[in-house]
Write an enzyme that holds these catalytic residues in place. Sequence first.
Site, short mmCIF file in Angstrom:
data_model
loop_
_atom_site.label_atom_id
_atom_site.label_comp_id
_atom_site.label_asym_id
_atom_site.label_seq_id
_atom_site.Cartn_x
_atom_site.Cartn_y
_atom_site.Cartn_z
N ASN A 14 0.86 -1.18 0.00
CA ASN A 14 0.00 0.00 0.00
C ASN A 14 0.90 1.23 0.00
O ASN A 14 1.49 1.57 1.02
CB ASN A 14 -0.89 -0.03 1.26
CG ASN A 14 -1.69 1.25 1.43
OD1 ASN A 14 -1.82 2.05 0.51
ND2 ASN A 14 -2.25 1.44 2.63
N LYS A 16 0.08 4.28 -0.31
CA LYS A 16 -0.61 5.47 0.23
C LYS A 16 -0.40 6.66 -0.72
O LYS A 16 -0.28 6.45 -1.92
CB LYS A 16 -0.14 5.75 1.65
CG LYS A 16 -0.21 4.51 2.54
CD LYS A 16 -0.05 4.82 3.99
CE LYS A 16 -0.01 3.52 4.77
NZ LYS A 16 -0.04 3.70 6.19
N HIS A 102 -9.48 1.16 5.19
CA HIS A 102 -8.21 1.39 5.89
C HIS A 102 -8.47 2.37 7.03
O HIS A 102 -9.29 3.29 6.90
CB HIS A 102 -7.18 1.95 4.90
CG HIS A 102 -5.79 1.97 5.45
ND1 HIS A 102 -5.38 2.90 6.37
CD2 HIS A 102 -4.74 1.15 5.23
CE1 HIS A 102 -4.11 2.65 6.68
NE2 HIS A 102 -3.70 1.59 6.00
N GLU A 104 -6.94 4.84 8.02
CA GLU A 104 -6.73 6.25 7.66
C GLU A 104 -7.98 6.82 6.98
O GLU A 104 -8.33 7.99 7.16
CB GLU A 104 -5.49 6.39 6.76
CG GLU A 104 -4.21 6.15 7.57
CD GLU A 104 -3.03 5.62 6.76
OE1 GLU A 104 -3.08 5.64 5.52
OE2 GLU A 104 -2.06 5.16 7.40
N GLU A 174 -5.35 -4.98 10.84
CA GLU A 174 -4.36 -3.93 11.01
C GLU A 174 -4.62 -3.19 12.32
O GLU A 174 -5.41 -2.23 12.35
CB GLU A 174 -4.44 -2.93 9.85
CG GLU A 174 -4.17 -3.55 8.50
CD GLU A 174 -3.58 -2.52 7.54
OE1 GLU A 174 -2.54 -2.80 6.97
OE2 GLU A 174 -4.17 -1.44 7.39
N GLY A 180 2.33 2.34 10.80
CA GLY A 180 3.27 3.44 10.60
C GLY A 180 3.95 3.90 11.87
O GLY A 180 4.57 4.97 11.89
N SER A 220 3.42 -2.03 10.53
CA SER A 220 4.88 -2.02 10.74
C SER A 220 5.53 -3.37 10.45
O SER A 220 6.49 -3.75 11.12
CB SER A 220 5.23 -1.52 12.14
OG SER A 220 4.76 -0.19 12.31
N GLY A 241 2.71 -1.21 4.37
CA GLY A 241 2.73 0.23 4.06
C GLY A 241 4.15 0.69 3.78
O GLY A 241 4.70 0.46 2.70
N GLY A 242 4.77 1.31 4.78
CA GLY A 242 6.09 1.94 4.62
C GLY A 242 7.11 1.05 3.92
O GLY A 242 7.84 1.50 3.01
#
Length: 264
Positions: A14, A16, A102, A104, A174, A180, A220, A241-242
Amino acid sequence: MSKNTAKSKLVIGNWKMNLSFDEAEELATSIQETLADFNLQTEVAICPPFPYLELVTDLADEGEAYSAGAQNCSQFNNGAYTGEVSAKMLADMGVDFCIVGHSERRKYFKESNEVLAEKIDRLTENQVIPVVCCGETLEERKSGKHFEVVEKQLTETLFHLSKNEFEHTVIAYEPIWAIGTGETATPEQAEEMHKFIRSLVEKKYGTEIAYNTYILYGGSCNPKNAVELFSQPDVDGGLIGGASLKCGDFVDIIEAAETTTSEN
Ligand code: PEP
């Protein structure tokens, strides 16, 4: 129930709202070129921002190393909804997956379970696989409400689907406190929740569908913790993600999925 025989894993990146067009092109190309050297059982998908989707669907068609996914879609079919993108548009572009719910989007765009259920309906109608996110806040975990919260999210967004529709969905657990933040759920915490989610699916849709359902972990996840997380019997891969923004890290996570497939 827990799954007890080897099933290939699924790893979804993802991105983002990150990367310039040139950076996106470089990253998508490097991932494709690197994965071309592997004979993977693991299924991989990349979810870039909308303007880069065509780039990713083109590379996905060309290299067959990964599929393309979107990060969101509209709950409406079409019409005067400025700024929105429909599930049909995604399907027409060759997009296979779409992240829904998600945390967010729940937080910043106030998406309710009711709206998410409608988005899931539009996606299933258009044969795009919804990747349905669920997870608790730190306060909810501390007060012991995490199971209740996740059950409510899944019941209200997903469990209205028929068996046929549900079979083409993916669930991503999640925990919000792990997204994150660099803080990961322990493998035991992840397994406990994944097992609980699989038991909910079993109760609603039966044993075979529960076994076959992909339940991904997100929060993470990185090359250092991926093997331990993916070794858990009910963790079928990850929503990343990251770490999906660096080719090396993302590919290492995919390799962790590959290694642990034969272990489970
Ligand atoms: C995510 O946003 O879906 C996610 C899992 O992010 P990160 O891996 O950066 O925690």
